[in-house]
Design an enzyme around this catalytic site. Structure first.
Site, PDB file in Angstrom:
ATOM      1  N   GLU A 250       0.829  -1.197   0.000  1.00 27.21           N
ATOM      2  CA  GLU A 250       0.000   0.000   0.000  1.00 27.21           C
ATOM      3  C   GLU A 250       0.867   1.251   0.000  1.00 27.21           C
ATOM      4  OE1 GLU A 250      -3.699  -1.821   2.695  1.00 27.21           O
ATOM      5  OE2 GLU A 250      -2.490  -0.148   3.439  1.00 27.21           O
ATOM      6  N   LYS A 252       2.058   4.632   1.435  1.00 27.46           N
ATOM      7  CA  LYS A 252       2.044   5.252   2.761  1.00 27.46           C
ATOM      8  C   LYS A 252       1.710   6.731   2.601  1.00 27.46           C
ATOM      9  CE  LYS A 252       4.393   5.527   7.149  1.00 27.46           C
ATOM     10  NZ  LYS A 252       3.663   6.736   7.481  1.00 27.46           N
ATOM     11  N   ARG A 257      -3.860   9.576  10.980  1.00 28.12           N
ATOM     12  CA  ARG A 257      -4.587   8.314  11.191  1.00 28.12           C
ATOM     13  C   ARG A 257      -5.924   8.608  11.875  1.00 28.12           C
ATOM     14  NH1 ARG A 257      -2.579   3.061  11.991  1.00 28.12           N
ATOM     15  NH2 ARG A 257      -4.319   1.595  11.822  1.00 28.12           N
ATOM     16  N   GLU A 311      -6.782   7.190   6.759  1.00 31.73           N
ATOM     17  CA  GLU A 311      -6.003   8.420   6.942  1.00 31.73           C
ATOM     18  C   GLU A 311      -6.815   9.613   6.437  1.00 31.73           C
ATOM     19  OE1 GLU A 311      -2.660   9.037   7.819  1.00 31.73           O
ATOM     20  OE2 GLU A 311      -2.013   6.976   8.211  1.00 31.73           O
ATOM     21  N   PHE A 349      -8.299   2.275   4.366  1.00 30.76           N
ATOM     22  CA  PHE A 349      -7.530   1.078   4.057  1.00 30.76           C
ATOM     23  C   PHE A 349      -8.009  -0.165   4.799  1.00 30.76           C
ATOM     24  CE2 PHE A 349      -4.709   3.584   6.957  1.00 30.76           C
ATOM     25  CZ  PHE A 349      -4.840   2.800   8.099  1.00 30.76           C
ATOM     26  N   LYS A 431       6.009  -0.969   7.722  1.00 31.56           N
ATOM     27  CA  LYS A 431       6.184   0.305   7.030  1.00 31.56           C
ATOM     28  C   LYS A 431       7.617   0.393   6.504  1.00 31.56           C
ATOM     29  CE  LYS A 431       4.785   2.702  10.632  1.00 31.56           C
ATOM     30  NZ  LYS A 431       4.375   3.842  11.482  1.00 31.56           N
ATOM     31  N   LYS A 433      10.277   3.023   4.498  1.00 26.39           N
ATOM     32  CA  LYS A 433      10.579   4.353   3.964  1.00 26.39           C
ATOM     33  C   LYS A 433      11.972   4.339   3.337  1.00 26.39           C
ATOM     34  CE  LYS A 433       7.859   7.065   7.287  1.00 26.39           C
ATOM     35  NZ  LYS A 433       7.909   8.202   8.233  1.00 26.39           N
TER      36      LYS A 433
END
Length: 924
Positions: A250, A252, A257, A311, A349, A431, A433
């Site tokens: 997905e 980010k 949130r 989100e 989500f 997650k 990054k």
């Protein structure tokens, strides 16, 4: 029977917990208090709210500056009085009787109140105190009412009680107990129940009986819960994330949130943040509220009731883009919902509740099927998060690369078969990054332009410094300007901190409304300094960091992630510091800096000679390339003179892309040939592709991209030769495996390399444990990284000072006879080992990793960041340096570096601690 004890008794408990060492001892003391409360007073909610102010729903909206003004008014202090100054400038050093309290607002306030208060006997109960705090919270925004409540408090509470009242309002008790520890003391299921209700009242009511047991807690409509969170890491072991061989990837999103609760019959909405803050007023309470987001999305919802997880972001319909996080609140507050103007949008989500039924125990892929059936997208109002499926680690790499190209925050990888666990942070959601993969290449030379006084032990010293870059977009005839860029608060020793004090006399108070012309800094920035210094009188410092990131709280529009002081640059002036264009260029090129000096190879004359030879060799290759079909690395080894010793690899064809530190490409091809195998110079007809060094090279990455070939490490070939048998290919030998190979391997080997059918021996068991240990260390590192980013941006994480350090300790060998040396070691060598044992414990106690080097070849089997030497025994220096040849060269430091880092609670510049032998510098 009174409904609660005196608040003073509760303050005594907090003081005891604050002074107590060790979590278990604190728990024992709190457990006795809870038991007594249950017996005498029953409902524990008032005490729980005071024990956990950080999760209590009271928001207060009072920070130190507003509290200072409230107490100045309540105590009747003159605005220009010394005590008023001390309250307002609580962080600044003081020459008054309150100097020991500088840096702690509650302590400063306690001293001032104690010297003026006439209340000596406590009279207020815990219950009455909670009511007072509720009144203060309810009066937020009404200064007169709030002032009256503080005046009441001053005339009814002792100075000691005020200290804990202030800490409660600031939501930081400083007692050394986490939310989890307090819940655990109250009841074993308290944490679980709070995770799905976010309601302290329910926790205290349902679990008032310590022996009561409730069934599995679940979420309820219109009651906020703590959402599931994701781990932060690079998920190379994708099998943990896969369900039936696939996983979700997905986008980010840089939003807030939120969970949306809706009931069709009543048309009611509720919106809650990640921390259970009620945002219904902002986003709408009814389907009829067309001026809010709720009224815009109601027609898209088909179920009778549900809870959506997602989100909230700001959407710009003119550009058809989602805007950064900082624009969300302004898009809500600037006016009624306007579909043609910037407005909030809900990106969904997950769905966790539908038609009166909780879905948290259903697998994610089923929840998503329900979500698509009951929600219809409306662009700019409610949309599904972008999601695609993947099966290999390369899919994750590609998705992250795409996200980076599109300037997105990152990606989230999820297991389709996972259930939803409120309040959990587990491996089913990961997650990723870009900054988890790379680190900055170069350090920054920055100009000091501001400073803050520290807190606690540094309360009377300038200990945090605001750095700036020079704006080189100005013409040469304009006066220079400097844009703020980042704060540094760690990396220097006590002595270096004293060096900063040499420019202290040039600092003056900072007033955002009368900013000097040379300084570029947002007037209402939350990162404003206490003091500033004119650039003519300032100094340049070298700063290490992890990444350049965008930040609108600084004048440059950029900042650094995890900045740390490296050294002073007396050789540079303000004219030589980093410029705006330097920052833009570095950010464009990836914005990555090297946080650790350990990744740099030491430069020497030989280094430059080798580079020169390399350039000449490349020129020679280019001259000859026109008549050559393959470049040198693609030309196979001449096998005409190789003798065949065994038929071990008979019928097997290899493509050797590269070798490793032990055997280069040519040597491996000779080994293959001498044992009956053959080799090609392309992967097309090869059974096995071998790659060791530079596994991130273009050719290897292209092979991985094709997903057609298994890529094996050279150690597999050598282990086959050593055992004279074809060794089974396990994860420790692999660079990349195709899906077919992985599926086949999973039938006989678990993710840690443990065979389901083969007997383990000591060596294989050690390898399995090492694989598990490496994963645990990786997970811990990401967690610490997250904690540092959120809670310690200007300092080190307490207890994890050395978490990025992997140290090699030069011990004198104890098993000397096996090395051909005397069977005993001298007293001197034994003392050396004792000293290094202490250093070993120091490093490990602060989250570091250590390895003992006993002088045996091959003894160093991991990536080392630091080599720690005994100042009295530097004879092993060159031996270790030789053993590390071909690796990333670590930093050689003396034992004093470790102890000084601990004393200063900060990682210090290793160059100041390089061991030296008879005037010559260590080869680093």
């Amino acid at each position: 029977m009174s409904d609660s004890p005196l608040f003073a008794d509760f303050c005594n408990l907090l003081q005891t917990l604050s002074n107590q060492r060790g979590t278990e001892e604190k728990k024992k003391r709190l457990r006795r208090f809870v038991h007594t409360w249950r017996v005498k007073y029953g409902d524990f909610l008032p005490a729980m709210r005071l024990l956990l102010p950080q999760v209590d729903k009271n928001r207060y909206r009072l920070k130190e500056s507003r509290l200072a003004k409230a107490y100045i008014d309540a105590l009747g202090l003159g605005r220009d009085s010394e005590d008023a100054y001390e309250l307002l400038k609580w962080k600044l050093p003081s020459s008054s009787k309150y100097s020991k309290s500088s840096g702690d607002f509650s302590a400063v306030a306690y001293e001032i109140i104690r010297s003026r208060s006439t209340v000596t006997v406590p009279t207020r109960t815990v219950h009455e105190t909670v009511e007072l705090l509720d009144d203060i919270n309810a009066s937020s925004g009404n200064e007169k009412k709030q002032s009256d409540y503080f005046k009441f408090a001053v005339t009814h509470y002792t100075a000691e009680e005020h200290q804990w009242l202030i800490r409660t309002i600031l939501k930081d008790l400083k007692i050394g107990m986490s939310e989890t520890s307090v819940f655990d003391v109250y009841h074993p299921q308290a944490k679980e129940l709070y995770s799905v209700t976010s309601d302290l009242k329910k926790v205290c009511e349902k679990l008032q009986d310590p022996f009561a047991r409730i069934g599995k807690s679940t979420i309820q409509l219109f009651h906020p819960f703590k959402p599931q969170l994701g781990q932060k890491q690079v998920p190379k072991n994708v099998k943990q994330l896969a369900h039936n061989g696939r996983f979700y990837i997905e986008e980010k999103v840089d939003g807030e949130r939120a969970q949306m609760h809706y009931e069709k019959l009543s048309g009611d909405f509720k919106w809650f943040s990640r921390k259970a803050t009620d945002y219904t007023d902002l986003y709408g309470s009814s389907k009829d509220s067309l001026d809010k987001l709720s009224g815009q999305v109601a027609s898209c919802l088909a179920a009778d009731s549900f809870i959506l997880d997602g989100e909230l972001v700001a959407y710009d319909p003119q550009l058809d883009v989602f805007l950064p996080f900082g624009t969300l609140k302004s898009s809500v507050l600037h006016g009624p919902f306007d579909i043609d103007d910037i407005h909030p949008c809900f990106l969904v989500f997950d769905i966790v509740y539908c038609n009166g039924v909780s879905l948290i125990d259903h697998p994610m892929e089923q929840r998503l099927e329900v979500l698509k059936a009951v929600v219809t997208e409306r662009r700019g109002c409610i949309s599904f998060i972008f999601r695609k499926e993947g099966t290999t680690f390369q899919h994750i790499v590609q998705a992250l690369d795409e996200a980076t190209t599109l300037n997105q925050e990152g990606i989230v990888v999820k297991n389709p078969g996972s259930i939803y666990e409120p309040g959990a942070r587990n491996h089913s959601w990961v997650k990723v990054k870009p900054d988890y993969i790379d680190e900055l290449r170069d350090n920054c030379d920055l100009l000091i332009v501001g400073a803050d006084y520290g807190t606690g032990k540094r309360g009377s010293k300038l200990s945090q410094f605001l750095c700036a870059i020079r704006d080189d977009r100005l013409s040469s005839d304009e006066s220079p300007k400097f844009a703020t860029f980042a704060w540094i608060g760690t990396g220097y020793t006590v002595n270096e901190l004293e060096e900063f004090s040499k420019i202290r006399q040039h600092f003056r108070s900072y007033n955002p409304r009368s900013q000097p012309e040379w300084l570029v800094h947002p007037e209402k920035s939350s990162e404003s300094p206490d003091m500033i210094i004119d650039y003519h009188n300032s100094i340049v410092v070298e700063v290490k960091a992890a990444e350049i990131c965008y930040a609108n709280t600084y004048g440059s529009g950029y900042s650094l992630r995890f900045p740390r002081f490296a050294r002073f640059r007396p050789d540079k002036s303000w004219k030589d510091c980093m410029t705006y264009q330097d920052v833009v260029t570095m950010k464009r090129e990836g914005g990555q800096m090297n946080l650790s000096m350990s990744s740099r190879r030491p430069l020497s004359q030989d280094t430059f000679l080798n580079q020169k030879k390399k350039r000449l060799a490349i020129k020679d290759i280019n001259r000859k390339r026109k008549g050559t079909s393959l470049i040198p690395t693609q030309i196979g080894t001449d096998s005409s003179g190789i003798k065949i010793h065994t038929s071990l690899f008979e019928g097997m064809t290899f493509y050797v892309v590269s070798g490793d530190d032990s055997h280069n490409k040519a040597e491996l091809e000779k080994v293959i040939k001498s044992h009956g195998g053959s080799y090609e110079q392309t992967a097309k007809n090869a059974n096995y592709v071998i790659a060791g060094s530079n596994i991130n090279g273009v050719r290897i990455m292209a092979l991985i991209q094709s997903q057609e070939h298994d890529i094996i490490l050279p150690t597999w070939i050598m282990d086959c030769v050593k055992s004279q048998d074809i060794v089974p290919i396990t994860p420790k030998y692999t660079v990349f495996l195709t899906k077919a190979t992985k599926d086949k391997m999973s039938e006989s080997i678990d993710p840690w390399g443990d065979s389901y059918t083969e007997q383990v021996n000591e060596q294989s068991l050690r390898e399995i444990f090492q694989n598990i240990r490496q994963q645990e260390l990786h997970d811990s590192a990401r967690l610490i990284d997250d904690i540092k980013r959120k809670y310690f941006p200007r300092s080190e994480v307490p207890g994890f000072l050395f978490w990025r350090v992997t140290a090699l300790l030069d011990f004198s060998p104890l098993n000397a006879p096996s090395l051909g040396r005397p069977s005993t070691i001298s007293v001197d060598e034994a003392a050396r080992n004792d000293r290094l044992d202490v250093v070993d414990l120091m490093i490990q106690s602060q989250g570091g990793t250590t390895h003992k080097y006993l002088g045996v070849d091959g003894d160093i089997d991991t990536e080392i960041t630091h080599v720690v030497l005994d100042d009295c025994h530097l004879d092993g220096m060159q031996r270790i340096f030789k053993a590390l040849t071909g690796r990333r060269q670590p930093r050689f430091v003396s034992m004093k570096w470790v102890s000084d880092c601990l004393d200063n609670r900060s990682l210090l510049d290793e160059r100041l601690y390089e061991p030296r032998t008879t005037g010559s510098r260590v080869a680093n």
